[in-house]
Design a protein around this motif. Structure first.
Motif, mmCIF file in Angstrom:
data_model
loop_
_atom_site.group_PDB
_atom_site.id
_atom_site.type_symbol
_atom_site.label_atom_id
_atom_site.label_comp_id
_atom_site.label_asym_id
_atom_site.label_seq_id
_atom_site.Cartn_x
_atom_site.Cartn_y
_atom_site.Cartn_z
ATOM 1 N N SER A 66 0.689 -1.331 -0.066
ATOM 2 C CA SER A 66 0.062 0.090 0.120
ATOM 3 C C SER A 66 0.866 0.992 -0.133
ATOM 4 O O SER A 66 1.705 1.455 0.912
ATOM 5 N N LEU A 67 0.618 2.150 -0.853
ATOM 6 C CA LEU A 67 1.295 3.420 -0.969
ATOM 7 C C LEU A 67 1.323 4.280 0.009
ATOM 8 O O LEU A 67 2.165 4.674 0.902
ATOM 9 N N SER A 68 0.078 4.146 0.991
ATOM 10 C CA SER A 68 -0.036 4.771 2.227
ATOM 11 C C SER A 68 0.652 4.405 3.427
ATOM 12 O O SER A 68 1.183 4.649 4.184
ATOM 13 N N GLY A 69 0.887 2.999 3.228
ATOM 14 C CA GLY A 69 1.887 2.143 4.181
ATOM 15 C C GLY A 69 3.412 2.640 4.153
ATOM 16 O O GLY A 69 4.077 2.811 5.045
ATOM 17 N N PHE A 70 3.588 2.941 2.898
ATOM 18 C CA PHE A 70 5.102 3.459 2.756
ATOM 19 C C PHE A 70 5.496 5.172 3.168
ATOM 20 O O PHE A 70 6.353 5.359 3.725
ATOM 21 N N ILE A 71 4.451 5.599 2.806
ATOM 22 C CA ILE A 71 4.166 7.003 3.221
ATOM 23 C C ILE A 71 4.223 7.141 4.862
ATOM 24 O O ILE A 71 5.016 7.656 5.519
ATOM 25 N N ALA A 72 3.436 6.194 5.319
ATOM 26 C CA ALA A 72 3.456 6.310 6.964
ATOM 27 C C ALA A 72 4.659 5.868 7.547
ATOM 28 O O ALA A 72 5.191 6.564 8.520
ATOM 29 N N ALA A 73 5.179 4.706 7.024
ATOM 30 C CA ALA A 73 6.735 4.387 7.560
ATOM 31 C C ALA A 73 7.688 5.440 7.375
ATOM 32 O O ALA A 73 8.448 5.886 8.334
ATOM 33 N N GLY A 74 7.632 6.169 6.087
ATOM 34 C CA GLY A 74 8.518 7.142 5.970
ATOM 35 C C GLY A 74 8.369 8.285 6.783
ATOM 36 O O GLY A 74 9.256 9.020 7.434
ATOM 37 N N ALA A 75 7.168 8.683 6.943
ATOM 38 C CA ALA A 75 6.678 9.778 7.961
ATOM 39 C C ALA A 75 6.914 9.545 9.559
ATOM 40 O O ALA A 75 7.668 10.380 10.430
ATOM 41 N N ILE A 76 6.877 8.119 9.788
ATOM 42 C CA ILE A 76 7.150 7.686 11.334
ATOM 43 C C ILE A 76 8.586 7.726 11.401
ATOM 44 O O ILE A 76 9.206 8.499 12.309
ATOM 45 N N PHE A 77 9.567 7.278 10.501
ATOM 46 C CA PHE A 77 10.871 7.242 10.737
ATOM 47 C C PHE A 77 11.513 8.718 10.557
ATOM 48 O O PHE A 77 12.452 9.372 11.238
ATOM 49 N N GLY A 78 10.964 9.277 9.585
ATOM 50 C CA GLY A 78 11.346 10.793 9.325
ATOM 51 C C GLY A 78 11.221 11.664 10.433
ATOM 52 O O GLY A 78 12.060 12.350 11.038
ATOM 53 N N GLY A 79 10.092 11.598 11.133
ATOM 54 C CA GLY A 79 9.616 12.316 12.404
ATOM 55 C C GLY A 79 10.586 12.093 13.355
ATOM 56 O O GLY A 79 10.994 13.027 14.076
ATOM 57 N N GLY A 80 10.901 10.953 13.457
ATOM 58 C CA GLY A 80 11.634 10.425 14.614
ATOM 59 C C GLY A 80 13.004 10.946 14.532
ATOM 60 O O GLY A 80 13.770 11.425 15.406
ATOM 61 N N TYR A 81 13.601 11.002 13.328
ATOM 62 C CA TYR A 81 14.877 11.626 13.207
ATOM 63 C C TYR A 81 14.973 13.006 13.287
ATOM 64 O O TYR A 81 15.770 13.814 13.806
ATOM 65 N N LEU A 82 13.784 13.708 12.639
ATOM 66 C CA LEU A 82 13.816 15.110 13.006
ATOM 67 C C LEU A 82 13.718 15.441 14.416
ATOM 68 O O LEU A 82 14.217 16.579 14.620
ATOM 69 N N PHE A 83 12.808 14.799 15.250
ATOM 70 C CA PHE A 83 12.542 15.469 16.632
ATOM 71 C C PHE A 83 13.952 14.829 17.502
ATOM 72 O O PHE A 83 13.862 15.469 18.573
ATOM 73 N N ALA A 84 14.213 13.870 17.180
ATOM 74 C CA ALA A 84 15.509 13.193 17.802
ATOM 75 C C ALA A 84 16.527 14.345 18.285
ATOM 76 O O ALA A 84 17.157 14.176 19.300
ATOM 77 N N TYR A 85 16.807 15.049 17.480
ATOM 78 C CA TYR A 85 17.787 16.074 17.658
ATOM 79 C C TYR A 85 17.472 16.929 18.638
ATOM 80 O O TYR A 85 18.423 17.485 19.620
ATOM 81 N N PHE A 86 16.156 17.385 18.832
ATOM 82 C CA PHE A 86 15.676 18.213 19.969
ATOM 83 C C PHE A 86 15.521 17.542 21.192
ATOM 84 O O PHE A 86 15.710 18.410 22.219
ATOM 85 N N PHE A 87 15.553 16.484 21.286
ATOM 86 C CA PHE A 87 15.117 15.586 22.640
ATOM 87 C C PHE A 87 16.551 14.762 22.842
ATOM 88 O O PHE A 87 15.962 14.079 23.918
ATOM 89 N N ARG A 88 17.386 15.111 22.210
ATOM 90 C CA ARG A 88 18.562 14.021 22.682
ATOM 91 C C ARG A 88 18.930 14.258 23.889
ATOM 92 O O ARG A 88 19.614 13.140 24.586
ATOM 93 N N LYS A 89 18.777 15.317 24.615
ATOM 94 C CA LYS A 89 19.538 15.505 25.989
ATOM 95 C C LYS A 89 18.853 14.655 26.896
ATOM 96 O O LYS A 89 19.283 14.526 27.808
ATOM 97 N N LEU A 90 17.780 14.192 26.428
ATOM 98 C CA LEU A 90 16.802 13.137 27.598
ATOM 99 C C LEU A 90 17.464 11.803 27.505
ATOM 100 O O LEU A 90 17.041 11.174 28.481
#
Length: 178
Positions: free
Chosen positions: A152-176
């Motif tokens: 499913s295209l939506s499955g690939f988009i969801a996985a990309g958004a999940i991991f992309g969001g994780g990488y994006l926000f990891a920088y800001f919360f890494r001190k935790l």
């Protein structure tokens, strides 16, 4: 900056990630084969909440459109295979941790934060994940893994958004955790 000495994890205590990925793929194929549905942990929690509301406040559940289907159901949502999937994951984690000698009651966190801060952010993260899984119409396993398993295209988009969001926000919360 302080030099923090960290113990290296024992590679014998963890499963090979490639083998784990192959086994996860087999589990997803088996889920589709035996149940006709993919994996999804958030659906189990939703079923448990619905069953609880129907049991505790049946009048409210009968009037609320969200609970209407569960209130009219002939069998309890607690008998959903997803509930047993989540229980199996919890039990499997406990058994795996026990066999590997990692089953300990301790709170791990960065030396830069307190235990209280770690607990607060863990709870907030769980709440955000739960709300996000409902807004996204499924958790990472349901939207991403099971969606990609059926190409499913939506499955690939969801996985990309999940991991992309994780990488994006990891920088800001890494001190935790560093």
């Amino acid at each position: 900056m302080k030099d923090i000495k960290r113990d290296k994890p024992d590679p014998n205590k963890y499963m090979n990630p490639y083998l784990a990925g192959i086994l996860l793929g087999i589990v997803i194929i088996a889920a589709f084969f035996f149940s006709g549905e993919g994996l999804g942990g958030s659906g189990a929690y939703k079923d448990m909440v619905k069953a609880s509301v129907v049991k505790v406040a049946p009048e409210y559940a009968a009037d609320a459109s969200y609970f209407e289907e569960a209130a009219k159901a002939e069998r309890s949502p607690m008998k959903s295979w997803l509930v047993f999937e989540v229980l199996g994951m919890v039990l499997g984690g406990v058994v795996s941790g026990a066999f590997a000698g990692r089953l300990k009651l301790k709170l791990e966190h960065s030396p830069n934060i307190t235990s209280r801060t770690r607990i607060i952010f863990a709870i907030l993260g769980g709440i955000f994940f739960g709300v996000g899984s409902q807004l996204g119409r499924g958790c990472t396993s349901g939207a991403g893994l099971s969606g990609m398993a059926v190409m499913s295209l939506s499955g690939f988009i969801a996985a990309g958004a999940i991991f992309g969001g994780g990488y994006l926000f990891a920088y800001f919360f890494r001190k935790l955790w560093i």
